[in-house]
Design an enzyme around this catalytic site. Structure first.
Site, mmCIF file in Angstrom:
data_model
loop_
_atom_site.group_PDB
_atom_site.id
_atom_site.type_symbol
_atom_site.label_atom_id
_atom_site.label_comp_id
_atom_site.label_asym_id
_atom_site.label_seq_id
_atom_site.Cartn_x
_atom_site.Cartn_y
_atom_site.Cartn_z
ATOM 1 N N GLU A 250 0.886 -1.185 0.000
ATOM 2 C CA GLU A 250 0.000 0.000 0.000
ATOM 3 C C GLU A 250 0.903 1.207 0.000
ATOM 4 O OE1 GLU A 250 -1.700 2.859 0.720
ATOM 5 O OE2 GLU A 250 -3.011 2.328 2.404
ATOM 6 N N GLU A 385 3.354 13.065 -4.662
ATOM 7 C CA GLU A 385 2.726 13.184 -3.349
ATOM 8 C C GLU A 385 3.624 14.013 -2.436
ATOM 9 O OE1 GLU A 385 2.844 9.398 -1.287
ATOM 10 O OE2 GLU A 385 0.792 9.683 -0.597
HETATM 11 O O1 TXE Z 1 8.217 5.976 4.442
HETATM 12 P P1 TXE Z 1 8.980 4.617 4.335
HETATM 13 P P2 TXE Z 1 8.760 7.385 4.941
HETATM 14 C C1 TXE Z 1 4.842 8.074 1.727
HETATM 15 C C2 TXE Z 1 4.799 9.575 1.806
HETATM 16 C C3 TXE Z 1 6.066 9.897 2.526
HETATM 17 C C4 TXE Z 1 6.983 8.877 1.916
HETATM 18 C C5 TXE Z 1 8.197 8.563 2.715
HETATM 19 O O2 TXE Z 1 4.834 10.133 0.522
HETATM 20 O O3 TXE Z 1 6.510 11.194 2.322
HETATM 21 O O4 TXE Z 1 6.189 7.719 1.821
HETATM 22 O O5 TXE Z 1 7.843 8.314 4.068
HETATM 23 C C6 TXE Z 1 10.095 0.931 6.739
HETATM 24 N N1 TXE Z 1 13.157 -2.349 4.286
HETATM 25 N N2 TXE Z 1 4.111 7.417 2.787
HETATM 26 O O6 TXE Z 1 10.169 7.621 4.540
HETATM 27 O O7 TXE Z 1 10.457 4.808 4.321
HETATM 28 C C7 TXE Z 1 10.158 2.092 7.694
HETATM 29 O O8 TXE Z 1 11.030 1.808 8.781
HETATM 30 C C8 TXE Z 1 12.113 -2.588 5.095
HETATM 31 C C9 TXE Z 1 2.850 6.872 2.411
HETATM 32 O O9 TXE Z 1 8.487 7.491 6.369
HETATM 33 O O10 TXE Z 1 8.368 3.888 3.218
HETATM 34 C C10 TXE Z 1 8.691 2.199 8.087
HETATM 35 O O11 TXE Z 1 8.381 1.190 9.045
HETATM 36 N N3 TXE Z 1 11.390 -1.617 5.669
HETATM 37 C C11 TXE Z 1 2.315 5.987 3.428
HETATM 38 C C12 TXE Z 1 7.986 1.896 6.767
HETATM 39 O O12 TXE Z 1 8.923 1.174 5.983
HETATM 40 C C13 TXE Z 1 11.733 -0.352 5.401
HETATM 41 C C14 TXE Z 1 2.551 6.270 4.842
HETATM 42 C C15 TXE Z 1 7.532 3.137 5.999
HETATM 43 O O13 TXE Z 1 8.654 3.938 5.753
HETATM 44 C C16 TXE Z 1 12.822 -0.041 4.557
HETATM 45 C C17 TXE Z 1 3.878 6.792 5.084
HETATM 46 C C18 TXE Z 1 13.543 -1.107 3.986
HETATM 47 N N4 TXE Z 1 14.584 -0.931 3.170
HETATM 48 C C19 TXE Z 1 4.584 7.372 4.060
HETATM 49 N N5 TXE Z 1 12.945 1.303 4.496
HETATM 50 C C20 TXE Z 1 0.943 5.449 3.167
HETATM 51 N N6 TXE Z 1 0.820 4.662 2.095
HETATM 52 O O14 TXE Z 1 0.005 5.703 3.904
HETATM 53 C C21 TXE Z 1 11.953 1.837 5.272
HETATM 54 N N7 TXE Z 1 11.240 0.826 5.833
#
Ligand code: TXE
Length: 493
Positions: A250, A385
Site C-alpha cells: 500500500e 505526493e
Molecule cells: O516511508 P517509508 P517514509 C509516503 C509519503 C512519505 C513517503 C516517505 O509520501 O513522504 O512515503 O515516508 C520501513 N526495508 N508514505 O520515509 O520509508 C520504515 O522503517 C524494510 C505513504 O516514512 O516507506 C517504516 O516502518 N522496511 C504511506 C515503513 O517502511 C523499510 C505512509 C515506511 O517507511 C525499509 C507513510 C527497507 N529498506 C509514508 N525502508 C501510506 N501509504 O500511507 C523503510 N522501511
C-alpha cells in the site's frame, strides 16, 4: 518505559547489542519514550521464532473459529486499553488525542471485522461432474509474514495486517515505523495476554534501513505486507524476488477530487478542505488534487483559501486545534522543498507556503495549510505526493477532460466526484482508475470494504474479504472414492 521492548519467541527483551533510541514528540520535540533498537541478531531470532512456531503447527492446528475467538478477545482488550493506547499514539505522532481515539476505535472495528469473517465457513466443494469424486477447496495459512507499517496511522495500518494474519493462522514479525512504535508495543502485549501461542507474534523495532533487509529478503519469510512510500515499496519488491515472496503493498497516492458545477458547492468545498488538510495531509488517500469545473473555479478557490487560512494548528491536548504537526523535521523539510519547487514551476501560491511562525509552534514541525492555483498535469506538485498540507487546483471544461485529468497519474488509490447528476457521477466514478471512489463524499471507509490501489499505489487489497485472502493459501483436494486404472499408456505386461 523499559527498553525491553522487542518481543521475540514469547518474551520481552532488550536489543542484543544494547541498542535503544528516543522517540520525540513532533509537537515540541520532547522525549516521549525510549525503546530498543533491534540488532541484526534480534531480527534473525524473530524470523526463526516465527518460522519454528508456524512449522510446529502450534497455531495452524487451531480452527478458524478458534482463531476468530482469539481475535475477538484481542478486540475486547483493545477496548479496555483504548485511551491508554490513544495517548501513546498521540504522543508519537503529535496528532490530537481525540483523533488518536478515533483511530483506536477504527483499530477495534478492524479486529471485530476479521473475527466475524474468520468465524464464517471457509473453503467450498466443487462439482467436477464425476459422481464418485469429491473435490474440495480449502484455505490454509500462508506462512510467515513480515508486517511493516508507516507512521501516519501507526496502529491502524498495523491492525489491517495483524488481524487477518491471526485469523488466517500465520506467524509474523511486526515492524512499526521507527518514529511511532509505542502503540504496536501495546498491541503485542495484548496479543500475548489474549493467549496467542509463543512465537506466533513477534515485534522488531528500528529503522527499516537497518532492520528491514532480513525482514524482506530472508527465505524463511513467505509474505511481506508493507504500507509506506513508493521508493521503499520498490526496494521491497526487488528483495522479495529472491524466493518469490507474496507481496501486499500500500504505497500512497495523489488523489483527484473533482467538483462539477452542478454539485452542492458549499458542501463540496467543506469536504475538499477536510480531504486535503485532515491530519495535515499525512494521509495516503488525501484529496490534495482538486479538479474544478471552470465556471465555479473562482468561487471555489476563494472559499478554499479562506477556509485553509483559518485552520488552527496545535498539539495533542490543544482543544482549539483542528490539526497537528508534521511527523518529523525531515518531513517538514521535504514539504518545504516541494512547495518551493511548485512556486518555481509556475503554480500560484494563494495561502500558506511556510512553517507556522507562532511562538507556541517554534519547537514543533508545524506547516501551514497551503493552496496552489493555476496547476496542470505536467507539474511536479500535481504528479508527486507531498504527504503534507498542500492542495493543487486544476480546471476542466468537459466530463471527458475531468476523467482524463483524474487518471493522469502513476497512482490509483482513491478519488472523489461531486455532482448533482447521479448518472454523470456514476459514469465518472466508473471511469476513474483508483481503488476507492467517493461520490458526493470524501474519506470514509469501513473495514468490511476492500481498500487498496490501482497502478503504482500498490498490490493487493487490505480489509474486506480480500484482506484475509492475502494471508491464505488455497488448496484443491480431489478424492476419488472409486479408484480405477488411468488406462492412458498401454500396459504390455
Ligand atoms: O516511508 P517509508 P517514509 C509516503 C509519503 C512519505 C513517503 C516517505 O509520501 O513522504 O512515503 O515516508 C520501513 N526495508 N508514505 O520515509 O520509508 C520504515 O522503517 C524494510 C505513504 O516514512 O516507506 C517504516 O516502518 N522496511 C504511506 C515503513 O517502511 C523499510 C505512509 C515506511 O517507511 C525499509 C507513510 C527497507 N529498506 C509514508 N525502508 C501510506 N501509504 O500511507 C523503510 N522501511
Amino acid at each position: 518505559m523499559s527498553t525491553a521492548t522487542l518481543f521475540i519467541d514469547g518474551a520481552w527483551r532488550s536489543a542484543s547489542d544494547g541498542g535503544a533510541h528516543d522517540i520525540h514528540s513532533p509537537h515540541d520535540q520532547s522525549v516521549v519514550a525510549t525503546v530498543s533498537q533491534a540488532s541484526q541478531d534480534d531480527v534473525l531470532d524473530a524470523i526463526s521464532a516465527a518460522r519454528v512456531s508456524f512449522d510446529s503447527g502450534v497455531f495452524t492446528s487451531w480452527s478458524f473459529k478458534e482463531r476468530s475467538a482469539l481475535v475477538s478477545k484481542i478486540a475486547d482488550l483493545l477496548e479496555r486499553d483504548a485511551d491508554l493506547i490513544a495517548r501513546k499514539e498521540s504522543d508519537d505522532t503529535g496528532k490530537r488525542f481525540i483523533e488518536a481515539q478515533y483511530d483506536i476505535a477504527d483499530v477495534i472495528s478492524t479486529f471485530r471485522h476479521f473475527a466475524a469473517l474468520g468465524a464464517k465457513e471457509h473453503g467450498r466443494s466443487v462439482d467436477v461432474g464425476i459422481a464418485h469424486v469429491t473435490s474440495r477447496i480449502v484455505h490454509e495459512p500462508l506462512g510467515v509474514a513480515s508486517l511493516i507499517g508507516p507512521w501516519n496511522y501507526p496502529l491502524l495500518q498495523i491492525a489491517w495486517k495483524v488481524a487477518p494474519a491471526l485469523v488466517a493462522g500465520c506467524s509474523f514479525i511486526v515492524k512499526p515505523s521507527e518514529l511511532t512504535p509505542q502503540s504496536a508495543i501495546a498491541l503485542i502485549k495484548i496479543i500475548d495476554e489474549a493467549g496467542t501461542p509463543k512465537g506466533v507474534a513477534n515485534l522488531i523495532l528500528g529503522p527499516g534501513s537497518v532492520v528491514g533487509a532480513s525482514l524482506i529478503s530472508d527465505p524463511r519469510v513467505d509474505l511481506v505486507s508493507f504500507t509506506g512510500g513508493l521508493a521503499t515499496g520498490q526496494t521491497i519488491m526487488k528483495a522479495a524476488a529472491t524466493n518469490i515472496k507474496k507481496l501486499a503493498l500500500e504505497l500512497g497516492g495523489k488523489n483527484p477530487h473533482i467538483i462539477f458545477a452542478d454539485a452542492d458547492i458549499d458542501t463540496a468545498i467543506d469536504n475538499a478542505v477536510t480531504a486535503a488538510f485532515l491530519h495535515s495531509g499525512q494521509v495516503c488517500s488525501a484529496g490534495t488534487r482538486l479538479i474544478v469545473e471552470r465556471s465555479i473555479h473562482d468561487r471555489v478557490v476563494k472559499e478554499i483559501v479562506r477556509r485553509a487560512g483559518d485552520i488552527s494548528l496545535g498539539g495533542p491536548d490543544d482543544e482549539l486545534a483542528e490539526t497537528g504537526p508534521l511527523i518529523s523535521k525531515a518531513h517538514l523539510m521535504n514539504v518545504s522543498t516541494y512547495v518551493e519547487r511548485g512556486i518555481a514551476e509556475g503554480a500560484t501560491l494563494l495561502v500558506g507556503g511556510h512553517r507556522s511562525d507562532k511562538p507556541e509552534h517554534a519547537n514543533g514541525w508545524y506547516y501551514l495549510p497551503t493552496v496552489f492555483d493555476n496547476c496542470n498535469t505536467t507539474m511536479f506538485c500535481v504528479q508527486e505526493e507531498s504527504f503534507g498540507p498542500v492542495m493543487t487546483i486544476e480546471i476542466f471544461d468537459t466530463e471527458a477532460q475531468a476523467i482524463a485529468i483524474g487518471n493522469d497519474t502513476i497512482f490509483g488509490l482513491s478519488g472523489g466526484v461531486w455532482s448533482g447528476d447521479n448518472e454523470k457521477a456514476a459514469r465518472v466514478a466508473n471511469a476513474l482508475r483508483h481503488g476507492t471512489i467517493w461520490i458526493n463524499d470524501f474519506g470514509p471507509y469501513r473495514p468490511a470494504a476492500e481498500w487498496g490501489g490501482y497502478k503504482q499505489s500498490g498490490i493487493g487489497r487490505e480489509l474486506g474479504e480480500h484482506g484475509l485472502g492475502e494471508y491464505l493459501e488455497i488448496k484443491h483436494i480431489w478424492t476419488n472414492n472409486a479408484p480405477s486404472r488411468s488406462g492412458w499408456f498401454r500396459d504390455n505386461k
